[in-house]
Design a protein around this motif. Structure first.
Motif, PDB file in Angstrom:
ATOM      1  N   GLY A  58       0.829  -1.161   0.067  1.00 41.97           N
ATOM      2  CA  GLY A  58       0.116  -0.022   0.055  1.00 41.97           C
ATOM      3  C   GLY A  58       0.793   1.312   0.085  1.00 41.97           C
ATOM      4  N   GLY A  59       0.298   2.356   0.553  1.00 41.94           N
ATOM      5  CA  GLY A  59       0.942   3.577   0.514  1.00 41.94           C
ATOM      6  C   GLY A  59       0.758   4.556  -0.636  1.00 41.94           C
ATOM      7  N   LEU A  60       0.321   3.958  -1.893  1.00 43.04           N
ATOM      8  CA  LEU A  60       0.245   4.717  -3.047  1.00 43.04           C
ATOM      9  C   LEU A  60      -0.837   5.697  -3.118  1.00 43.04           C
ATOM     10  CD1 LEU A  60       1.557   5.082  -6.020  1.00 43.04           C
ATOM     11  CD2 LEU A  60      -0.526   3.496  -6.656  1.00 43.04           C
ATOM     12  N   THR A  61      -0.787   6.987  -3.365  1.00 49.39           N
ATOM     13  CA  THR A  61      -1.889   7.968  -3.686  1.00 49.39           C
ATOM     14  C   THR A  61      -1.472   8.837  -5.080  1.00 49.39           C
ATOM     15  OG1 THR A  61      -1.827   8.590  -1.296  1.00 49.39           O
ATOM     16  CG2 THR A  61      -2.810  10.216  -2.736  1.00 49.39           C
ATOM     17  N   VAL A  62      -2.605   8.748  -5.698  1.00 43.83           N
ATOM     18  CA  VAL A  62      -2.461   9.387  -7.057  1.00 43.83           C
ATOM     19  C   VAL A  62      -3.752  10.317  -7.226  1.00 43.83           C
ATOM     20  CG1 VAL A  62      -1.274   7.184  -7.969  1.00 43.83           C
ATOM     21  CG2 VAL A  62      -3.793   7.371  -8.086  1.00 43.83           C
ATOM     22  N   GLU A  63      -3.477  11.135  -8.274  1.00 43.41           N
ATOM     23  CA  GLU A  63      -4.689  11.969  -8.709  1.00 43.41           C
ATOM     24  C   GLU A  63      -4.752  11.967 -10.195  1.00 43.41           C
ATOM     25  OE1 GLU A  63      -5.572  16.852  -9.506  1.00 43.41           O
ATOM     26  OE2 GLU A  63      -3.513  16.105  -8.650  1.00 43.41           O
ATOM     27  N   PHE A  64      -6.298  11.598 -10.213  1.00 45.14           N
ATOM     28  CA  PHE A  64      -6.498  11.248 -11.584  1.00 45.14           C
ATOM     29  C   PHE A  64      -6.710  12.836 -12.470  1.00 45.14           C
ATOM     30  CE2 PHE A  64      -8.033   7.478  -9.352  1.00 45.14           C
ATOM     31  CZ  PHE A  64      -7.641   6.551 -10.439  1.00 45.14           C
ATOM     32  N   LEU A  65      -5.924  12.808 -13.409  1.00 43.69           N
ATOM     33  CA  LEU A  65      -5.846  14.175 -14.217  1.00 43.69           C
ATOM     34  C   LEU A  65      -6.907  14.034 -15.185  1.00 43.69           C
ATOM     35  CD1 LEU A  65      -2.236  14.947 -14.524  1.00 43.69           C
ATOM     36  CD2 LEU A  65      -3.692  15.605 -12.711  1.00 43.69           C
TER      37      LEU A  65
END
Length: 289
Positions: A58-65
């Motif tokens: 885990g630990g992933l953070t993403v923003e959808f553009l």
């Protein structure tokens, strides 16, 4: 496109791997848990060769553009979009600007994020897989990186047909066949391999898993010229403690291989936490034992 806000311990792109380069010393690579990788792609309707992001604990953070369909499979991370929990093992719609964050899973090591169309990073030698041993392939994801989304769509998103055999059990049983150098080991060592409850050490990653237990003795001290390795090969160094080779295994090795784990069983080992009890079982009737 997505923007990486936090990469966690390790996040890499993985597809089917780079087959056909073994004669040049380039291993296949690909996902540590192919079944979960394939499931994530099926959930969003991707073609089989589409790349996912493989996430360690885990630990992933993403923003959808841009708006996107995504799914998460593998180790059951708690997934949230803009702070709201979303389903694991299901297709989810994200608007442009939405932020997806993945928590640490209660069990398992590797989770897989798929987006409809696949992640369109630059391939190397025909694959978008990251080989953490050789460094071939795109680099691991890093904070601030923007990752394009491709067009490798095969059809409509599918419902999950089962969440691949992951559980919080702390023991696994793996089927094995004799290795090319099994006769280099004493009869007692060959029996110990399949009667011992081995312990998975903390020394495990995408390359290999080291087990601890009784020493597997050689018939006599011998030197082995470097030779090819198959995924799942159980090598035994002078310490007598077995090492099981996984997705990023080296193409060659200088230690004898006592046995080979059936490839379909390897995801169970790849997803196991240190301290897991590992047992080996001889293959089914009709196979060499």
């Amino acid at each position: 496109m997505i923007r990486v806000l936090a990469s966690g311990l390790l996040a890499t792109t993985q597809d089917l791997g780079r087959s056909g380069w073994g004669h040049l010393g380039v291993p296949r690579s690909g996902p540590a848990d192919p079944s979960s990788h394939h499931l994530a792609n099926r959930l969003v309707g991707n073609a089989i060769q589409a790349a996912t992001v493989e996430i360690l604990r885990g630990g992933l953070t993403v923003e959808f553009l841009e708006p996107a369909l995504f799914a998460v499979a593998g180790a059951p991370v708690g997934a949230r979009v803009d702070g709201v929990p979303v389903a694991y093992g299901a297709t989810v719609w994200a608007r442009a600007g939405a932020v997806l964050s993945l928590a640490v899973p209660p069990f398992g090591l590797w989770s897989y994020l798929a987006v409809r169309g696949g992640f369109d990073v630059e391939p190397q030698l025909g694959s978008r897989s990251v080989d953490t041993l050789s460094g071939i392939g795109p680099p691991p994801l890093a904070q601030g990186q923007v990752v394009p989304i491709g067009d490798l769509v095969a059809g409509s998103p599918a419902a999950a047909d089962g969440l691949i055999g992951l559980s919080d059990r702390r023991d696994v049983e793996l089927r094995v066949s004799p290795g090319p150098r099994h006769e280099w080991f004493t009869r007692q060592a060959r029996e110990l391999l399949v009667t011992t409850e081995w312990t998975l050490s903390a020394d495990t990653n995408r390359i290999a898993a080291r087990l601890t237990g009784p020493e597997l003795a050689f018939v006599e001290p011998r030197q082995l010229p470097t030779e090819g390795l198959q995924i799942g090969s159980i090598q035994v160094p002078p310490s007598g403690q077995p090492i099981v080779h996984l997705a990023n295994h080296p193409p060659t090795g200088g230690y004898p291989v006592i046995a080979v784990v059936d490839e379909p069983d390897l995801p169970m080992l790849a997803q196991s936490l240190p301290g897991t009890v590992v047992r080996f079982a001889r293959g089914a009737p009709g196979r060499r034992a």
